[in-house]
Design a protein around this motif. Structure first.
Motif, PDB file in Angstrom:
ATOM      1  N   SER A   1       0.822  -1.217   0.000  1.00  0.00           N
ATOM      2  CA  SER A   1       0.000   0.000   0.000  1.00  0.00           C
ATOM      3  C   SER A   1       0.854   1.264   0.000  1.00  0.00           C
ATOM      4  CB  SER A   1      -0.914   0.012   1.236  1.00  0.00           C
ATOM      5  OG  SER A   1      -1.728  -1.138   1.272  1.00  0.00           O
ATOM      6  N   ASN A   2       0.351   2.296  -0.658  1.00  0.00           N
ATOM      7  CA  ASN A   2       0.881   3.670  -0.567  1.00  0.00           C
ATOM      8  C   ASN A   2       2.319   3.836  -1.069  1.00  0.00           C
ATOM      9  OD1 ASN A   2      -1.551   4.400   1.002  1.00  0.00           O
ATOM     10  ND2 ASN A   2      -0.564   3.258   2.647  1.00  0.00           N
ATOM     11  N   ILE A   3       2.733   3.080  -2.106  1.00  0.00           N
ATOM     12  CA  ILE A   3       4.123   3.217  -2.566  1.00  0.00           C
ATOM     13  C   ILE A   3       4.238   3.596  -4.043  1.00  0.00           C
ATOM     14  CG2 ILE A   3       4.919   1.513  -0.872  1.00  0.00           C
ATOM     15  CD1 ILE A   3       5.364  -0.399  -3.259  1.00  0.00           C
ATOM     16  N   VAL A   4       3.129   3.615  -4.779  1.00  0.00           N
ATOM     17  CA  VAL A   4       3.177   3.838  -6.226  1.00  0.00           C
ATOM     18  C   VAL A   4       2.830   5.284  -6.555  1.00  0.00           C
ATOM     19  CG1 VAL A   4       2.243   3.137  -8.475  1.00  0.00           C
ATOM     20  CG2 VAL A   4       2.603   1.428  -6.681  1.00  0.00           C
ATOM     21  N   GLY A   5       3.646   5.912  -7.407  1.00  0.00           N
ATOM     22  CA  GLY A   5       3.389   7.291  -7.792  1.00  0.00           C
ATOM     23  C   GLY A   5       2.417   7.417  -8.951  1.00  0.00           C
ATOM     24  N   LYS A   6       2.567   6.552  -9.961  1.00  0.00           N
ATOM     25  CA  LYS A   6       1.688   6.599 -11.136  1.00  0.00           C
ATOM     26  C   LYS A   6       1.438   5.191 -11.657  1.00  0.00           C
ATOM     27  CE  LYS A   6       3.325  11.134 -12.889  1.00  0.00           C
ATOM     28  NZ  LYS A   6       2.062  11.887 -12.773  1.00  0.00           N
ATOM     29  N   ILE A   7       0.237   4.989 -12.159  1.00  0.00           N
ATOM     30  CA  ILE A   7      -0.118   3.764 -12.887  1.00  0.00           C
ATOM     31  C   ILE A   7      -0.602   4.192 -14.262  1.00  0.00           C
ATOM     32  CG2 ILE A   7      -1.608   1.723 -12.958  1.00  0.00           C
ATOM     33  CD1 ILE A   7      -1.902   2.050  -9.880  1.00  0.00           C
ATOM     34  N   TYR A   8       0.073   3.676 -15.301  1.00  0.00           N
ATOM     35  CA  TYR A   8      -0.303   4.010 -16.670  1.00  0.00           C
ATOM     36  C   TYR A   8      -1.053   2.832 -17.296  1.00  0.00           C
ATOM     37  CZ  TYR A   8       3.684   7.251 -16.044  1.00  0.00           C
ATOM     38  OH  TYR A   8       4.570   8.185 -15.581  1.00  0.00           O
TER      39      TYR A   8
ATOM     40  N   ARG B   1      -6.221   2.453  -5.893  1.00  0.00           N
ATOM     41  CA  ARG B   1      -6.342   3.444  -4.815  1.00  0.00           C
ATOM     42  C   ARG B   1      -5.534   3.016  -3.598  1.00  0.00           C
ATOM     43  NH1 ARG B   1     -11.833   6.312  -5.293  1.00  0.00           N
ATOM     44  NH2 ARG B   1     -12.050   6.127  -3.047  1.00  0.00           N
ATOM     45  N   ARG B   2      -5.492   1.710  -3.342  1.00  0.00           N
ATOM     46  CA  ARG B   2      -4.749   1.210  -2.185  1.00  0.00           C
ATOM     47  C   ARG B   2      -3.241   1.369  -2.377  1.00  0.00           C
ATOM     48  NH1 ARG B   2      -1.937  -3.052  -1.167  1.00  0.00           N
ATOM     49  NH2 ARG B   2      -2.573  -4.138  -3.072  1.00  0.00           N
TER      50      ARG B   2
ATOM     51  N   ILE C   1      -6.999  10.858  -9.378  1.00  0.00           N
ATOM     52  CA  ILE C   1      -6.021  11.315  -8.385  1.00  0.00           C
ATOM     53  C   ILE C   1      -6.398  10.747  -7.024  1.00  0.00           C
ATOM     54  CG2 ILE C   1      -4.957  13.326  -7.296  1.00  0.00           C
ATOM     55  CD1 ILE C   1      -5.790  14.904  -9.828  1.00  0.00           C
ATOM     56  N   ASN C   2      -5.483  10.022  -6.430  1.00  0.00           N
ATOM     57  CA  ASN C   2      -5.755   9.404  -5.135  1.00  0.00           C
ATOM     58  C   ASN C   2      -5.530  10.414  -4.009  1.00  0.00           C
ATOM     59  OD1 ASN C   2      -6.201   7.178  -3.254  1.00  0.00           O
ATOM     60  ND2 ASN C   2      -4.018   7.372  -2.801  1.00  0.00           N
ATOM     61  N   GLU C   3      -6.500  10.540  -3.122  1.00  0.00           N
ATOM     62  CA  GLU C   3      -6.396  11.482  -2.009  1.00  0.00           C
ATOM     63  C   GLU C   3      -6.388  10.791  -0.654  1.00  0.00           C
ATOM     64  OE1 GLU C   3      -9.689  14.209  -2.681  1.00  0.00           O
ATOM     65  OE2 GLU C   3      -8.284  15.653  -3.573  1.00  0.00           O
ATOM     66  N   GLU C   4      -6.256   9.449  -0.644  1.00  0.00           N
ATOM     67  CA  GLU C   4      -6.368   8.719   0.611  1.00  0.00           C
ATOM     68  C   GLU C   4      -5.077   7.973   0.939  1.00  0.00           C
ATOM     69  OE1 GLU C   4      -9.652   6.108   0.159  1.00  0.00           O
ATOM     70  OE2 GLU C   4     -11.146   7.702  -0.047  1.00  0.00           O
ATOM     71  N   ILE C   5      -4.854   7.739   2.220  1.00  0.00           N
ATOM     72  CA  ILE C   5      -3.780   6.878   2.692  1.00  0.00           C
ATOM     73  C   ILE C   5      -4.424   5.565   3.132  1.00  0.00           C
ATOM     74  CG2 ILE C   5      -1.965   6.552   4.408  1.00  0.00           C
ATOM     75  CD1 ILE C   5      -1.657   9.582   4.505  1.00  0.00           C
ATOM     76  N   SER C   6      -3.986   4.466   2.553  1.00  0.00           N
ATOM     77  CA  SER C   6      -4.618   3.172   2.794  1.00  0.00           C
ATOM     78  C   SER C   6      -3.923   2.398   3.905  1.00  0.00           C
ATOM     79  CB  SER C   6      -4.597   2.333   1.511  1.00  0.00           C
ATOM     80  OG  SER C   6      -5.295   2.988   0.476  1.00  0.00           O
ATOM     81  N   GLU C   7      -4.640   1.434   4.448  1.00  0.00           N
ATOM     82  CA  GLU C   7      -4.058   0.545   5.450  1.00  0.00           C
ATOM     83  C   GLU C   7      -3.021  -0.349   4.788  1.00  0.00           C
ATOM     84  OE1 GLU C   7      -7.076  -1.681   7.351  1.00  0.00           O
ATOM     85  OE2 GLU C   7      -8.037   0.053   8.304  1.00  0.00           O
ATOM     86  N   GLU C   8      -2.070  -0.831   5.594  1.00  0.00           N
ATOM     87  CA  GLU C   8      -1.048  -1.733   5.083  1.00  0.00           C
ATOM     88  C   GLU C   8      -1.689  -3.035   4.603  1.00  0.00           C
ATOM     89  OE1 GLU C   8       2.269  -1.150   4.636  1.00  0.00           O
ATOM     90  OE2 GLU C   8       1.672   0.895   5.157  1.00  0.00           O
ATOM     91  N   LEU C   9      -1.085  -3.624   3.574  1.00  0.00           N
ATOM     92  CA  LEU C   9      -1.581  -4.872   3.014  1.00  0.00           C
ATOM     93  C   LEU C   9      -1.278  -6.034   3.960  1.00  0.00           C
ATOM     94  CD1 LEU C   9      -2.765  -6.414   0.544  1.00  0.00           C
ATOM     95  CD2 LEU C   9      -0.413  -6.600  -0.301  1.00  0.00           C
ATOM     96  N   LYS C  10      -2.309  -6.798   4.324  1.00  0.00           N
ATOM     97  CA  LYS C  10      -2.142  -7.963   5.181  1.00  0.00           C
ATOM     98  C   LYS C  10      -2.933  -9.122   4.590  1.00  0.00           C
ATOM     99  CE  LYS C  10      -1.452  -5.442   9.548  1.00  0.00           C
ATOM    100  NZ  LYS C  10      -1.968  -5.211  10.924  1.00  0.00           N
TER     101      LYS C  10
END
Length: 390
Positions: free
Chosen positions: A190-197, A222-223, A287-296
Motif C-alpha cells: 500500500s501507498n508506494i506507487v506514484g503513477k499507474i499508466y 487506490r490502495r 487522483i488518489n487522495e487517501e492513505i490506505s491501510e497496510e496490506l495484510k
C-alpha cells in the motif's frame, strides 16, 4: 514460438538430464493419448514441454501455461530432449545453442515470485500495464533514472523487444513482468506507487469482464497509490472511455481529470496513426487522495492428504465448482505413472489463476509453483481442499 516438427515422438526413461536440463516425469491426457506433457527443470525454473501428435503433424513445443519468462530456456529444453530421445527432426526453429546477447545480459525480466517475496520499496514506483512496443515506458525510464518502473505485458515479442532496448540503454530502473496486471496489483504494498499508466488497453467490447479497468482494479489502484498518486487511462475507444468514466464515478469519493486529444511527450506508432486519421484520444486521470491501510494477507497453500482416488480425480475433468466470488474449473486431466495431474483455473471470475495440480501417493502440490498469495486465491484453495476430500 520455438518448436520441433518431428517424425515420431520417442519417450525417454524418466528421470533424465542432458546438458544441465532435467526431465522429471511425463503425463498423458486422460482423454487424448496423443497429448503429453514433459516436466522440465533448467536453471532453477520448472516448466512443461507439450507434444501433440496426429497423422498430419507431430510437434514438440512449450506448454503455454508454464512457459518460462526467458524463451532461451525453451530452446535449450527442446534441443536437450531431442538429443536425449534421438528424435528425427523434420523442421525446427530452435536455436542451435547460440544465445541472444541482449537477452542474456539483461536481468530486468522477473518472475512473479521476485515481487511476491520481497517487493522493491527503496524508490518511488511507477507501473505501466500493457506496454506494447515499450516506447512510452522506455521514454519514462530513460528520463526518470531515480524512479523504478515496472512494466507488465503478456505479449512475448513485445517483452523481448523492450529487453533489447534495456540492454542498449543500460537501464537499471526498469523491470518487466509477464503476468496479469489485475492479479499483480493484489500483492503490491500500500501507498508506494506514484503513477499507474494504462495506455490503450484492449477494449474487449464483447468480453467486458476481461477489461483492465474495473471496480476491483480501481480499488487496488487506490490502495497502492501514494497520496496524490495517479491512475492514468488513455484510450482511443469511445466505448471504453464511457465505460471507464462510469466505473470511476461510481465510487463515493473520487477526483477525476478528463482530457480529449491531449498531446503528451511520447506517443505510440498506433497513436500517431490514429491522429492522422483524426481519431479522438481520451484521457481519464484519477487522483488518489487517501492513505490506505497496510496490506495484510494471512493463509497458505498447504495440502492435507487427498482422500479421493486417482480415478476419482481423473473424473473431475471439465467439472466446475462455483462459490461466492469465484470458481474452480478442472480444464484437463493427465495420467502419471504414480498419480494424476490436473490443469486448473481458479480464483475470482474476472482474474483467475491458471496452473497445474499434481497429486501422487506421497504428495500434493501446485505446479510449477503455488498461486499468487491473494485473498481470492486463498479462498479458492480452501474450496479446492473440499473438492479433493469431498
Amino acid at each position: 514460438m520455438p518448436h520441433l516438427h518431428i517424425e515420431e515422438f520417442k519417450e525417454i526413461e524418466f528421470p533424465a538430464s542432458y546438458d544441465g536440463v532435467e526431465f522429471s516425469f511425463i503425463s498423458t491426457n486422460a482423454n487424448n493419448e496423443n497429448e503429453k506433457l514433459i516436466s522440465v527443470r533448467y536453471e532453477d525454473e520448472d516448466f512443461l514441454l507439450l507434444t501433440r501428435l496426429d497423422e498430419h503433424k507431430k510437434l514438440l513445443k512449450t506448454d503455454k501455461l508454464t512457459r518460462p519468462a526467458s524463451i532461451q530456456k525453451v530452446h535449450k529444453a527442446l534441443s536437450a530432449y531431442a538429443k536425449l530421445a534421438d528424435l528425427d527432426v523434420i523442421s525446427s526453429n530452435v536455436l542451435d545453442g547460440t544465445k541472444n546477447v541482449h537477452l542474456q545480459e539483461v536481468t530486468a525480466l522477473k518472475k512473479i515470485e521476485y515481487f511476491a517475496t520481497d517487493f522493491p520499496k527503496d524508490k518511488e514506483i511507477r507501473i505501466e500495464v500493457g506496454f506494447g512496443s515499450g516506447r512510452h515506458l522506455l521514454h519514462q525510464a530513460i528520463n526518470n533514472p531515480d524512479i523504478l518502473f515496472i512494466g507488465l505485458e503478456i505479449h512475448r515479442p513485445s517483452i523481448e523487444q523492450v529487453l533489447k532496448q534495456i540492454a542498449i540503454h543500460n537501464l537499471d530502473n526498469l523491470l518487466l513482468l509477464d503476468y496479469d496486471a489485475r492479479l499483480f496489483m493484489e500483492l503490491v504494498p500500500s501507498n508506494i506507487v506514484g503513477k499507474i499508466y494504462v495506455h490503450f488497453p484492449v477494449p474487449w467490447d464483447k468480453k467486458p469482464h476481461r477489461r483492465v479497468i474495473s471496480t476491483a482494479f480501481i480499488e487496488e489502484s487506490r490502495r497502492v497509490l501514494k497520496e496524490g498518486g495517479t491512475l492514468e487511462l488513455r484510450t482511443d475507444s469511445e466505448n471504453y472511455y464511457a465505460y471507464s468514466y462510469e466505473t470511476f464515478i461510481a465510487f463515493n469519493k473520487t477526483v477525476l481529470h478528463i482530457n480529449k486529444n491531449k498531446d503528451i511527450a511520447v506517443s505510440s506508432k498506433y497513436e500517431d496513426r490514429w491522429k492522422k486519421m483524426e481519431k479522438n484520444i481520451y484521457d481519464v486521470t484519477m487522483i488518489n487522495e487517501e492513505i490506505s491501510e497496510e496490506l495484510k494477507i494471512d493463509g497458505d497453500f498447504n495440502f492435507d492428504k487427498v482422500t479421493k482416488t486417482h480415478d476419482e480425480l481423473l473424473d473431475l475433468n471439465t467439472q466446475t465448482k462455483r462459490f461466492d466470488g469465484g470458481f474452480i474449473h478442472f480444464e484437463r486431466a493427465y495420467k502419471m505413472d504414480n498419480g494424476v495431474m490436473l490443469r486448473v483455473s481458479m480464483g475470482s471470475f474476472d482474474r483467475p489463476e491458471h496452473l497445474y495440480l499434481i497429486v501422487t501417493d506421497n504428495e500434493t502440490r501446485y505446479y510449477p509453483e503455488s498461486p499468487l498469495k491473494s485473498k481470492s486465491n486463498l479462498f479458492a484453495h480452501k474450496n479446492l481442499l473440499e473438492v479433493l476430500n469431498g
